[in-house]
Scaffold this active site. Structure first.
Site, short mmCIF file in Angstrom:
data_model
loop_
_atom_site.label_atom_id
_atom_site.label_comp_id
_atom_site.label_asym_id
_atom_site.label_seq_id
_atom_site.Cartn_x
_atom_site.Cartn_y
_atom_site.Cartn_z
N SER A 139 1.04 -1.29 -0.24
CA SER A 139 -0.23 -0.21 0.49
C SER A 139 0.76 0.62 -0.48
O SER A 139 1.77 1.12 0.75
CB SER A 139 -0.81 0.42 1.23
OG SER A 139 -1.52 1.52 1.29
N TYR A 152 -2.40 -1.19 10.70
CA TYR A 152 -2.30 -1.39 8.57
C TYR A 152 -0.91 -0.68 8.35
O TYR A 152 -0.02 -1.61 7.77
CB TYR A 152 -3.78 -0.50 8.60
CG TYR A 152 -4.07 -0.84 6.79
CD1 TYR A 152 -4.34 -2.06 5.91
CD2 TYR A 152 -3.31 0.09 5.67
CE1 TYR A 152 -4.49 -2.08 4.90
CE2 TYR A 152 -3.30 -0.02 4.45
CZ TYR A 152 -4.05 -1.09 3.86
OH TYR A 152 -3.89 -1.09 2.77
P1 NAD Z 1 -11.19 -6.35 -0.45
O1 NAD Z 1 -11.87 -6.22 0.68
O2 NAD Z 1 -11.24 -6.12 -1.90
O3 NAD Z 1 -10.91 -8.08 -0.69
C1 NAD Z 1 -10.23 -8.44 0.73
C2 NAD Z 1 -10.08 -9.79 0.60
O4 NAD Z 1 -9.51 -10.55 1.59
C3 NAD Z 1 -11.23 -10.40 -0.17
O5 NAD Z 1 -11.43 -11.49 -1.51
C4 NAD Z 1 -11.61 -11.79 1.08
O6 NAD Z 1 -11.98 -12.79 1.26
C5 NAD Z 1 -10.27 -12.12 1.83
N1 NAD Z 1 -9.83 -12.10 3.14
C6 NAD Z 1 -10.52 -11.24 4.21
N2 NAD Z 1 -10.01 -11.13 5.52
C7 NAD Z 1 -9.64 -12.39 5.01
C8 NAD Z 1 -8.30 -14.02 5.68
N3 NAD Z 1 -8.75 -13.72 7.10
N4 NAD Z 1 -8.84 -15.04 5.36
C9 NAD Z 1 -8.42 -15.26 4.26
N5 NAD Z 1 -8.89 -14.01 3.07
C10 NAD Z 1 -9.37 -12.83 3.25
O7 NAD Z 1 -10.34 -5.94 -0.03
P2 NAD Z 1 -8.96 -4.92 -1.48
O8 NAD Z 1 -9.51 -3.44 -1.60
O9 NAD Z 1 -9.38 -5.93 -2.69
O10 NAD Z 1 -7.66 -4.80 -0.72
C11 NAD Z 1 -6.96 -5.91 -1.07
C12 NAD Z 1 -5.10 -6.06 -0.64
O11 NAD Z 1 -5.14 -4.62 -1.48
C13 NAD Z 1 -5.37 -5.47 0.61
O12 NAD Z 1 -3.87 -5.84 1.35
C14 NAD Z 1 -5.42 -4.21 0.58
O13 NAD Z 1 -4.44 -3.89 2.40
C15 NAD Z 1 -4.38 -3.62 -0.11
N6 NAD Z 1 -4.76 -1.83 -0.68
C16 NAD Z 1 -5.85 -1.57 -0.81
C17 NAD Z 1 -6.20 -0.24 -1.60
C18 NAD Z 1 -7.68 0.17 -1.50
O14 NAD Z 1 -8.31 1.51 -1.88
N7 NAD Z 1 -8.34 -0.79 -1.68
C19 NAD Z 1 -5.24 0.36 -1.54
C20 NAD Z 1 -3.65 -0.21 -0.88
C21 NAD Z 1 -3.78 -1.06 -1.07
#
Ligand code: NAD
Length: 257
Positions: A139, A152
């Site tokens: 991130s 986080y």
């Molecule tokens: P999201 O909530 O859409 O998806 C999260 C995924 O993780 C889902 O498939 C969920 O089922 C899975 N998950 C959650 N807890 C779990 C567990 N205990 N075991 C197995 N699977 C689990 O989230 P996203 O926004 O797509 O984020 C994905 C990654 O990208 C994360 O690591 C997040 O920190 C990172 N990220 C997101 C953003 C953003 O703005 N969305 C920005 C930077 C980084």
């Protein structure tokens, strides 16, 4: 021989976008995520995109034993894992003095320790194959902090350190390890944060989107899931053979200031 890619947390958001991209390029895919009623549809959606097999594992990424079982399942089925994308992640927003201890533990387990476990179990298979790609979805918060996100930000900074260490250890084995550092992407994870951030800062949802989230990003645009998936695809290509140990911002210029 068809390559095998594990994408953790790939039933939604960024992980699903990455899984779709790699499936369309012909990989066998292991999807992972919480077992929700729509999982069968998600598996079919990804399966329809390519020629490889698509498997689903509901391993809880906060549980080292379940991660081990998932990695053994992959080894038994395919005999290898070529690409590991550590993407599973959760968020919780609170001033540190009110931050629930169990939320801290959960975020460190899912956002940081799970990557340690998948990597330590994947590296022997990659060394044996003489090729591997590890991509950690970190991130912008791996590079800079924001208030109210202590767990986080700590986990994502930890991912940056883990990425560099693994890159050094694996460098002579044709295995690369990189982190992608996205800015805000409009996924279900971010949607859930809007309400909590509004409460923590005492402002409206609209103000959170405009001033807190996109306020950080000079482009004033959310980053698209497809941009992240394309970068993963590039990191898996031969053109990225010498790119290792990097933390690549994909953040609309956020960390430039
Ligand atoms: P999201 O909530 O859409 O998806 C999260 C995924 O993780 C889902 O498939 C969920 O089922 C899975 N998950 C959650 N807890 C779990 C567990 N205990 N075991 C197995 N699977 C689990 O989230 P996203 O926004 O797509 O984020 C994905 C990654 O990208 C994360 O690591 C997040 O920190 C990172 N990220 C997101 C953003 C953003 O703005 N969305 C920005 C930077 C980084």
């Amino acid at each position: 021989m068809t390559k095998v890619a594990l994408v953790t947390g790939s039933t939604s958001g960024i992980g699903l976008g990455i899984a779709k991209k790699l499936a369309s390029e012909g990989y066998h895919i292991i999807l992972n995520g919480l077992n929700t009623p729509d999982v069968a549809n998600v598996v079919k959606e990804v399966d329809d995109l390519g020629t490889g097999e698509v498997l689903f594992s509901d391993a809880d990424m906060s549980n080292p034993g379940q991660i081990e079982n998932m990695m053994h399942m992959i080894e038994n089925k395919f005999g290898k894992v070529d690409v590991v994308v550590n993407n599973a992640g959760i968020q919780f927003v609170s001033p540190i003095e009110d931050f629930p201890v169990e939320k801290w533990d959960k975020i460190i387990a899912i956002n940081l320790s799970s990557a340690f476990h998948t990597i330590r179990l994947a590296i022997p298979m990659m060394k044996k194959a003489g090729w591997g790609r590890i991509i950690n979805i970190a991130s912008a918060h791996a590079l800079v902090a924001s208030p109210f996100k202590s767990a986080y930000v700590a986990a994502k900074h930890g991912i940056a350190g883990l990425t560099k260490t693994v890159a050094l250890e694996a460098a002579e084995h044709n295995i690369t390890c990189n982190a992608i550092c996205p800015g805000y992407v409009h996924t279900p994870l971010v949607d859930g944060q809007i309400e909590a951030t509004a409460k923590a800062r005492g402002i409206t949802r609209e103000q959170v989107i405009k001033d807190v989230m996109l306020g950080e990003q000079p482009t004033k645009q959310f980053v698209k899931v497809e941009e992240i998936a394309d970068l993963v695809s590039f990191l898996c290509s031969d053109s990225a053979t010498s790119m290792t140990g990097t933390c690549l911002p994909l953040d609309g210029g956020w960390t430039a200031h």
